[in-house]
Scaffold this motif. Structure first.
Motif, mmCIF file in Angstrom:
data_model
loop_
_atom_site.group_PDB
_atom_site.id
_atom_site.type_symbol
_atom_site.label_atom_id
_atom_site.label_comp_id
_atom_site.label_asym_id
_atom_site.label_seq_id
_atom_site.Cartn_x
_atom_site.Cartn_y
_atom_site.Cartn_z
ATOM 1 N N GLN A 117 0.841 -1.201 0.000
ATOM 2 C CA GLN A 117 0.000 0.000 0.000
ATOM 3 C C GLN A 117 0.873 1.247 0.000
ATOM 4 O O GLN A 117 1.787 1.381 0.808
ATOM 5 C CB GLN A 117 -0.899 -0.004 1.235
ATOM 6 N N ARG A 118 0.579 2.170 -0.905
ATOM 7 C CA ARG A 118 1.305 3.448 -0.969
ATOM 8 C C ARG A 118 0.295 4.583 -0.895
ATOM 9 O O ARG A 118 -0.680 4.607 -1.651
ATOM 10 C CB ARG A 118 2.135 3.555 -2.244
ATOM 11 N N VAL A 119 0.571 5.499 0.002
ATOM 12 C CA VAL A 119 -0.302 6.653 0.185
ATOM 13 C C VAL A 119 0.555 7.907 0.140
ATOM 14 O O VAL A 119 1.608 7.961 0.792
ATOM 15 C CB VAL A 119 -1.070 6.577 1.520
ATOM 16 N N GLN A 120 0.115 8.891 -0.636
ATOM 17 C CA GLN A 120 0.890 10.123 -0.794
ATOM 18 C C GLN A 120 0.181 11.284 -0.118
ATOM 19 O O GLN A 120 -1.039 11.411 -0.173
ATOM 20 C CB GLN A 120 1.093 10.445 -2.273
ATOM 21 N N PHE A 121 0.983 12.149 0.506
ATOM 22 C CA PHE A 121 0.506 13.395 1.092
ATOM 23 C C PHE A 121 1.371 14.529 0.554
ATOM 24 O O PHE A 121 2.573 14.336 0.316
ATOM 25 C CB PHE A 121 0.603 13.345 2.616
ATOM 26 N N THR A 122 0.792 15.690 0.392
ATOM 27 C CA THR A 122 1.559 16.834 -0.108
ATOM 28 C C THR A 122 1.253 18.065 0.720
ATOM 29 O O THR A 122 0.171 18.206 1.307
ATOM 30 C CB THR A 122 1.241 17.125 -1.577
ATOM 31 N N SER A 123 2.214 18.964 0.731
ATOM 32 C CA SER A 123 2.055 20.266 1.378
ATOM 33 C C SER A 123 2.994 21.227 0.680
ATOM 34 O O SER A 123 4.214 21.136 0.831
ATOM 35 C CB SER A 123 2.386 20.174 2.868
ATOM 36 N N GLY A 124 2.428 22.128 -0.133
ATOM 37 C CA GLY A 124 3.270 23.014 -0.912
ATOM 38 C C GLY A 124 4.148 22.214 -1.842
ATOM 39 O O GLY A 124 3.664 21.293 -2.526
ATOM 40 N N PRO A 125 5.435 22.510 -1.863
ATOM 41 C CA PRO A 125 6.332 21.779 -2.785
ATOM 42 C C PRO A 125 6.786 20.437 -2.230
ATOM 43 O O PRO A 125 7.569 19.733 -2.868
ATOM 44 C CB PRO A 125 7.522 22.729 -2.910
ATOM 45 N N THR A 126 6.317 20.071 -1.037
ATOM 46 C CA THR A 126 6.822 18.884 -0.352
ATOM 47 C C THR A 126 5.834 17.730 -0.463
ATOM 48 O O THR A 126 4.627 17.925 -0.348
ATOM 49 C CB THR A 126 7.071 19.192 1.136
ATOM 50 N N TYR A 127 6.359 16.555 -0.717
ATOM 51 C CA TYR A 127 5.509 15.365 -0.732
ATOM 52 C C TYR A 127 6.073 14.321 0.233
ATOM 53 O O TYR A 127 7.270 14.299 0.535
ATOM 54 C CB TYR A 127 5.397 14.765 -2.136
ATOM 55 N N LEU A 128 5.187 13.479 0.705
ATOM 56 C CA LEU A 128 5.536 12.348 1.550
ATOM 57 C C LEU A 128 4.781 11.131 1.044
ATOM 58 O O LEU A 128 3.569 11.195 0.833
ATOM 59 C CB LEU A 128 5.157 12.607 3.010
ATOM 60 N N ILE A 129 5.491 10.038 0.830
ATOM 61 C CA ILE A 129 4.861 8.775 0.463
ATOM 62 C C ILE A 129 5.139 7.762 1.562
ATOM 63 O O ILE A 129 6.288 7.604 1.992
ATOM 64 C CB ILE A 129 5.382 8.248 -0.888
ATOM 65 N N ALA A 130 4.090 7.116 2.018
ATOM 66 C CA ALA A 130 4.221 6.008 2.972
ATOM 67 C C ALA A 130 3.904 4.722 2.236
ATOM 68 O O ALA A 130 2.815 4.562 1.687
ATOM 69 C CB ALA A 130 3.280 6.204 4.152
ATOM 70 N N GLU A 131 4.854 3.817 2.209
ATOM 71 C CA GLU A 131 4.734 2.548 1.490
ATOM 72 C C GLU A 131 4.743 1.424 2.522
ATOM 73 O O GLU A 131 5.759 1.150 3.156
ATOM 74 C CB GLU A 131 5.914 2.402 0.525
ATOM 75 N N PHE A 132 3.604 0.755 2.681
ATOM 76 C CA PHE A 132 3.481 -0.308 3.676
ATOM 77 C C PHE A 132 3.810 -1.639 3.019
ATOM 78 O O PHE A 132 3.086 -2.127 2.151
ATOM 79 C CB PHE A 132 2.068 -0.313 4.255
ATOM 80 N N LEU A 133 4.940 -2.218 3.463
ATOM 81 C CA LEU A 133 5.451 -3.448 2.876
ATOM 82 C C LEU A 133 4.981 -4.690 3.615
ATOM 83 O O LEU A 133 4.889 -5.770 3.035
ATOM 84 C CB LEU A 133 6.976 -3.412 2.845
ATOM 85 N N ASP A 134 4.708 -4.530 4.893
ATOM 86 C CA ASP A 134 4.263 -5.619 5.748
ATOM 87 C C ASP A 134 3.506 -4.990 6.897
ATOM 88 O O ASP A 134 3.466 -3.758 7.029
ATOM 89 C CB ASP A 134 5.468 -6.433 6.245
ATOM 90 N N ASP A 135 2.926 -5.823 7.743
ATOM 91 C CA ASP A 135 2.204 -5.262 8.888
ATOM 92 C C ASP A 135 3.110 -4.423 9.773
ATOM 93 O O ASP A 135 2.654 -3.454 10.384
ATOM 94 C CB ASP A 135 1.587 -6.391 9.718
ATOM 95 N N ASP A 136 4.389 -4.804 9.873
ATOM 96 C CA ASP A 136 5.295 -4.126 10.796
ATOM 97 C C ASP A 136 6.465 -3.450 10.092
ATOM 98 O O ASP A 136 7.499 -3.209 10.702
ATOM 99 C CB ASP A 136 5.815 -5.116 11.841
ATOM 100 N N LEU A 137 6.303 -3.135 8.805
ATOM 101 C CA LEU A 137 7.379 -2.502 8.041
ATOM 102 C C LEU A 137 6.797 -1.462 7.096
ATOM 103 O O LEU A 137 6.003 -1.789 6.217
ATOM 104 C CB LEU A 137 8.173 -3.547 7.255
ATOM 105 N N VAL A 138 7.213 -0.204 7.276
ATOM 106 C CA VAL A 138 6.763 0.877 6.410
ATOM 107 C C VAL A 138 7.985 1.610 5.869
ATOM 108 O O VAL A 138 8.997 1.767 6.557
ATOM 109 C CB VAL A 138 5.824 1.844 7.162
ATOM 110 N N HIS A 139 7.884 2.034 4.620
ATOM 111 C CA HIS A 139 8.968 2.713 3.908
ATOM 112 C C HIS A 139 8.473 4.118 3.550
ATOM 113 O O HIS A 139 7.396 4.264 2.980
ATOM 114 C CB HIS A 139 9.306 1.921 2.641
#
Length: 943
Positions: free
Chosen positions: A26-48
């Motif tokens: 699962q990948r979810v993106q958030f943005t604020s102005g010129p900045t972005y953040l992506i959270a990539e969930f690889l496992d129940d206990d591992l996020v990138h």
């Protein structure tokens, strides 16, 4: 502006998305102005995470990973929900703050940390990370603290980069020129199993400041990418990290023995001389490590240097293939050869590599090879571009494969930081579109090791084994051991080595060592023999390989343990290491299979015990052995902390029950040898190999050509049932990875007065595996045995060790806390159950010595054949009391029942455990035959 609006709209929606079982990544993106953040969930206990200013890569493809990461095929969390800016799996929760893009990461009940962007618009950027309830932190690779202590974690300290780019070798007065290897993984612990792991997957230099709250970490690069691991405890977190970056292959079995080294052996005759001395003193040895002289012709400041030729100096080392084969066949030893990444400018190899584009270049893709002249002790020339796989493959085939084919068993990767470089150079690189030196410096040695592992995999089934001075996250998966560089011959450096090993273990480096005795002897400020004896004892417990090494261009220094230090101690500590080879080797298989550490800090298994949180002065070997470090002048005893539980002194069998407390004044001299205090926890099962003065190497080669392949197992009984799996294979090939491995489960349980040990039927096989063997169980109990059965039938009791050794099967009370039983040679596919009936109290006797007139500082001691009388070691003799001076008397317990013991009186100095007597009792030995139980009465000797 559009991205900001979309972000705010997302937060306002009463959105609740529930994913089906085992959702995809699962990948979810958030943005604020010129900045972005992506959270990539690889496992129940591992996020990138990926955080940056600029254009986002979007959520349609995996986030970028550097060569530090091995696993990229995660299947996603088992469950996933999103409610606004809150993302939840079955094991973690991530909350993103609008506007700031701060990230809060929690397990299911507690906040772990909050990370916020730091200076994203600048080149030197990073994160702030709240400390919260975290109390201690481990990992971050190799960096030596100042001060000469084995203890210390990262909280309250800054982890600074080495040199200009990160990885470097740097000098300090406490430790000498030691390594700074950046491995950017941090494991944190707080109260009640609060913990998390964080890997900052960057190749650039990093600075971690954990002195305040929040912590900060800064690095270069356009994007910040980091992984967070959650879990119930440190073992779970580290296993997740090892899965992410790669578990270590099992080293060749010979790597667990001693490899003697110096800078450097000038010819075969020097090696033969050292080997002859070791064999004369009955030392086992598995190999020699060859420094630069093996190829010779290294000329400072010259384009004509032979650096990079990697061809034998035929004058000093003639007939290498035949000599190597002879060493292997006749002496059971292997050779490891040094190599560097530098190639002398006037060598034909330089011309060849330059024509292929395989050298690092001077500033652009079409430029000539960079010409290195700084710190030109090795000469002048170019540097191989390991970031090009084609370059590594070509060099392996051209230079390294002929060495492997001739029998070379290991590769010493020196100067791999890299030590010398052109700051304005151009390399193929590891980041898209990035070619500057900073863009690859910290993974240069990683790519070098990767090329060797790839070459081995392409050419056969031999295992690679490398010794590297620098590295990165993931270094371990290529078959690399690391060492701490040109460390000084100082006790402070020996202590700091133990702290560095603590953090390297938590950074995924299971095989980590040093130049035993210190490389820089000119820094020595204490007694060299004492320092070497302590260092060798530490190395024999904690390091793979055991590798004495020093600078010896003058041919005036010694590294072989038969020539320096206390020889008897060195021999005892090395033989003990060889005895424990099956235990270490099984731990290596567990490291490969499950990501478990070989030499973990105490905090790894006892993270809620605040007494061990910063302890590097004590270490674990696997789960079951606890060993105290010694690094100080005049050490004759030390205090030991034992976590809650029952522990047994490994040398004496003494049983200690700890409430989580210190045990004071544990002796460091046992049976005439300097030994580190070591303890086995109740329930421990320790497989061993038979070692004596005929043992030549860890593969079992013997000077009398006999085979001693019995399965020896030391067992410490406990009411809670425990088991240990012994792993065995051919010791040299990768066949274990495809099933050519034998496993044998060994179980124990103490029920009432009966201790049961079962050696289960073995499973699997490998080339050369024995089909049957003798099984020997050494049971350490707090009483002696009255009977032992094997598979329900009685075994014969023997009165003495000699009678036991001569018999095919049976058992005997060895005295103290030890009972030894054995079966006849039995098929490995048959289970063997030994049942020990305990309860017989060891006997005692009163020893008297008449006419014991002494001088100040001198006392009378009893010394004899039983271990309780020092096994004829004057240093371990038992001191008597002048009860009716000049008659001395003492009662000695835990003697073996029904045994003939010879002994004598000796006069000895009281201080410093001397191993020579001032006076022996004249005439023949006094003989005591102990009774079956109770007291043996009085036995007398006289001067």
């Amino acid at each position: 502006m559009k991205r900001t609006l979309l972000f705010l709209m997302t937060l306002m929606l009463p959105l609740l998305v529930a994913m089906p079982a085992r959702a995809a990544v699962q990948r979810v993106q958030f943005t604020s102005g010129p900045t972005y953040l992506i959270a990539e969930f690889l496992d129940d206990d591992l996020v990138h995470f990926e955080l940056a200013n600029g254009t986002s890569p979007g959520t349609g493809s995996p986030l970028f990973t550097t060569p530090q990461v091995a696993k990229t095929d995660y299947t996603g969390p088992a469950s996933f929900t999103q409610s606004g800016n809150t993302l939840t799996t079955g094991a973690m929760k991530v909350e993103v703050t609008a506007g700031t893009l701060c990230v809060k990461v929690s397990d299911l009940t507690r906040l772990l940390y909050e990370a916020c962007p730091r200076n994203l618009a600048q080149a030197w950027k990073g994160l702030t990370i709240t400390k919260g309830s975290i109390q201690n932190a481990y990992g971050l690779g190799e960096q030596f603290f100042m001060g000469g202590s084995a203890d210390g974690d990262w909280v309250g300290r800054s982890r600074t980069p080495g040199g200009t780019y990160g990885n470097a070798m740097a000098y300090d007065t406490d430790n000498g020129p030691v390594g700074n290897a950046q491995i950017p993984v941090l494991f944190t612990v707080g109260p009640a199993n609060l913990n998390y792991g964080l890997l900052l997957d960057q190749v650039y230099k990093q600075e971690w400041n954990l002195t305040g709250d929040p912590w900060t970490v800064d690095t270069w690069g356009d994007q910040l990418r980091w992984y967070t691991m959650t879990g119930p405890d440190l073992p779970d977190l580290r296993k997740d990290y090892m899965e992410l970056t790669g578990r270590p292959p099992v080293p060749p079995k010979k790597a667990f023995g001693m490899w003697v080294s110096e800078f450097g052996y000038d010819n075969w005759a020097e090696i033969d001389n050292r080997l002859s001395g070791l064999r004369t003193e009955k030392f086992p040895v598995d190999g020699f490590v060859l420094d630069l002289p093996w190829f010779g012709g290294v000329t400072a400041g010259s384009d004509n240097t032979k650096m990079g030729g990697l061809t034998w100096d035929a004058t000093a080392f003639p007939s290498p293939s035949a000599t190597i084969a002879g060493y292997q066949a006749n002496q059971g030893i292997g050779l490891m050869t040094i190599e560097e990444s530098y190639v002398g400018k006037n060598l034909p190899e330089h011309t060849d590599l330059a024509s292929r584009g395989y050298l690092v270049r001077a500033g652009c893709s079409g430029c000539v090879p960079t010409y290195l002249t700084t710190n030109d002790w090795w000469g002048r020339g170019g540097m191989i571009d390991w970031t090009q796989d084609a370059a590594g493959d070509y060099w392996h085939t051209l230079k390294r494969q002929p060495l492997i084919d001739a029998g070379i068993q290991g590769h010493w990767l020196d100067l791999g930081e890299p030590e010398m470089y052109d700051a304005a150079d151009w390399a193929s690189g590891v980041l898209p579109g990035k070619h500057a030196h900073a863009d690859y410096h910290n993974v240069y040695n990683l790519k070098w090791a990767e090329s060797i592992a790839r070459g081995y995999a392409a050419s056969g089934t031999k295992r690679p084994f490398m010794l590297a001075r620098s590295g990165a996250a993931g270094m371990q998966r290529h078959g690399v051991a690391m060492w701490s560089a040109d460390i000084g011959s100082k006790l402070t450096a020996l202590a700091q080595q133990q702290n560095a090993q603590l953090h390297m273990s938590m950074s995924g480096i299971d095989y980590y060592g040093s130049d035993i005795g210190g490389f820089r002897r000119e820094m020595l400020n204490s007694d060299l023999n004492e320092l070497y004896t302590q260092w060798f004892a530490d190395g024999a417990w904690f390091e793979v390989p055991v590798r004495p090494h020093t600078e010896n261009l003058c041919n005036c220094a010694q590294t072989s343990p038969d020539k320096i230090g206390h020889t008897a101690s060195n021999l005892a500590n090395l033989r003990q290491r060889y005895e424990l080879t099956p235990y270490y080797y099984s731990l290596a298989h567990r490291a490969y299979r499950f990501g478990e550490p070989v030499v973990p800090p105490l905090a790894y298994y006892y993270q809620n015990d605040l007494n061990v949180r910063e302890a590097g002065h004590e270490k674990l070997i696997g789960r079951d052995l606890l060993v105290g470090v010694v690094a100080g002048a005049g050490e004759r005893k030390r205090d030991m902390y034992l976590p809650v539980g029952t522990w047994y002194d490994y040398a004496t069998g003494e049983k200690l029950t700890s409430s989580g407390q210190w045990f004071t004044d544990r002796p460091l001299w046992v049976n005439g040898a300097f030994r580190l205090p070591a303890f086995a926890r109740a329930g421990a099962i320790i497989p061993k190999m038979y070692v004596d003065d005929k043992t030549m190497n860890v593969m079992g080669k013997r000077t009398d050509a006999t085979t001693r392949n019995e399965l020896l197992t030391r067992v410490y009984p406990d009411a809670a049932a425990t088991s240990f799996t012994l792993y065995e294979d051919d010791g040299a090939s990768t066949g274990y990875q495809t099933g050519a491995v034998r496993t044998t489960q060994i179980n124990q349980q103490l029920a009432g007065s009966t201790a049961t040990v079962t050696v289960a039927a073995s499973s699997g096989t490998y080339t050369g595996a024995p089909s049957s063997r003798t099984n020997v169980v050494e049971l350490v109990a707090d009483t002696q045995a009255s009977a032992v059965t094997l598979n329900g039938g009685p075994l014969t009791q023997h009165a003495t060790k000699a009678a036991f050794d001569a018999a095919a099967s049976g058992w005997y009370n060895a005295g103290g806390n030890l009972i030894v039983a054995k079966s006849a040679s039995t098929a490995v596919t048959t289970a063997k159950t030994f049942a020990f009936t305990l309860g017989q109290t060891p006997v005692s006797a009163t020893f008297t010595c008449a006419n014991g007139t002494t001088t100040p500082g001198q006392s009378v001691y009893a010394v004899g054949s039983a271990p309780q009388l020092g096994a004829w070691s004057v240093a371990s003799a038992v001191k008597l009391s002048p009860t009716a001076y000049p008659t001395w008397t003492g009662t000695i317990g835990k003697l073996p029942p029904g045994t003939s013991i010879e002994w004598k009186c000796v006069k000895r100095q009281e201080a410093n455990f001397p191993d020579t007597a001032d006076q022996w009792q004249p005439g023949g030995n006094t003989v005591l035959t102990t009774p079956a139980s109770g007291s043996g009465g009085t036995t007398s000797g006289s001067f």
